[in-house]
Scaffold this motif. Structure first.
Motif, PDB file in Angstrom:
ATOM      1  N   ASP A  65       0.826  -1.207   0.000  1.00 17.53           N
ATOM      2  CA  ASP A  65       0.000   0.000   0.000  1.00 17.53           C
ATOM      3  C   ASP A  65       0.860   1.257   0.000  1.00 17.53           C
ATOM      4  OD1 ASP A  65      -2.312  -1.479  -0.057  1.00 17.53           O
ATOM      5  OD2 ASP A  65      -2.741  -1.260   2.084  1.00 17.53           O
ATOM      6  N   GLU A  84       1.271   4.160  -3.218  1.00 17.02           N
ATOM      7  CA  GLU A  84       0.618   5.454  -3.015  1.00 17.02           C
ATOM      8  C   GLU A  84       1.237   6.500  -3.939  1.00 17.02           C
ATOM      9  OE1 GLU A  84       0.798   6.688   1.048  1.00 17.02           O
ATOM     10  OE2 GLU A  84      -0.631   5.164   1.692  1.00 17.02           O
ATOM     11  N   GLY A 144      -1.384  10.650  -1.582  1.00 12.83           N
ATOM     12  CA  GLY A 144      -1.719   9.756  -0.496  1.00 12.83           C
ATOM     13  C   GLY A 144      -2.753   8.715  -0.907  1.00 12.83           C
ATOM     14  N   ARG A 145      -3.230   8.772  -2.146  1.00  6.94           N
ATOM     15  CA  ARG A 145      -4.198   7.782  -2.616  1.00  6.94           C
ATOM     16  C   ARG A 145      -3.456   6.584  -3.153  1.00  6.94           C
ATOM     17  NH1 ARG A 145      -6.820  12.259  -5.862  1.00  6.94           N
ATOM     18  NH2 ARG A 145      -5.368  11.357  -7.334  1.00  6.94           N
ATOM     19  N   VAL A 146      -4.011   5.415  -2.928  1.00  5.17           N
ATOM     20  CA  VAL A 146      -3.420   4.203  -3.464  1.00  5.17           C
ATOM     21  C   VAL A 146      -3.709   4.132  -4.949  1.00  5.17           C
ATOM     22  CG1 VAL A 146      -3.453   1.670  -3.365  1.00  5.17           C
ATOM     23  CG2 VAL A 146      -3.625   3.006  -1.257  1.00  5.17           C
ATOM     24  N   GLN A 147      -2.657   3.903  -5.735  1.00  8.18           N
ATOM     25  CA  GLN A 147      -2.812   3.771  -7.192  1.00  8.18           C
ATOM     26  C   GLN A 147      -3.389   2.405  -7.519  1.00  8.18           C
ATOM     27  OE1 GLN A 147       1.076   4.273  -8.789  1.00  8.18           O
ATOM     28  NE2 GLN A 147       1.276   6.379  -8.120  1.00  8.18           N
TER      29      GLN A 147
END
Length: 113
Positions: free
Chosen positions: A101, A105, A109-112
């Motif tokens: 995770d 990121e 801060g978003r998970v790709q």
């Protein structure tokens, strides 16, 4: 003359820089058993032994038993990795998931995906 299984075991053992002694230790085998497996036609290992050898060499039992002389492709390596992952304690699996995770990121801060 070795079997395709014996040739693959020897090639992978050398690729992973494992001595016969170290592979024997990892697979609960004797050095002489592994030498015979690598060099003789008459050795017929049990399913349990093939599983242990495959795990130590980071491939699948199916790859070792396949009569082709191909090197393991990415699918074989991935299958071996996931088999090892599935055998980990749940706490270790959670650690790997967190690492993945963080690794995936992006800057927001978003998970790709």
């Amino acid at each position: 003359m070795p079997t395709p299984l014996g040739a693959k075991v020897r090639a992978l053992r050398i690729q992973h820089k494992l001595s016969l002694e170290k592979l024997a230790e990892l697979t609960q085998s004797s050095k002489s058993y592994l030498w015979n497996l690598e060099h003789q036609e008459s050795i017929k290992p049990s399913a349990d032994k093939v599983e242990k050898i495959a795990t130590a060499l980071h491939v699948t039992p199916d790859f070792l038993l396949d009569k082709s002389d191909a090197t393991p492709d990415q699918d074989v390596l991935d299958a071996a990795f996931f088999r090892k992952f599935r055998s980990l304690p749940e706490a270790d699996k959670r650690k790997f998931r967190r690492i993945i995770d963080v690794w995936t990121e992006d800057n927001t801060g978003r998970v790709q995906s």
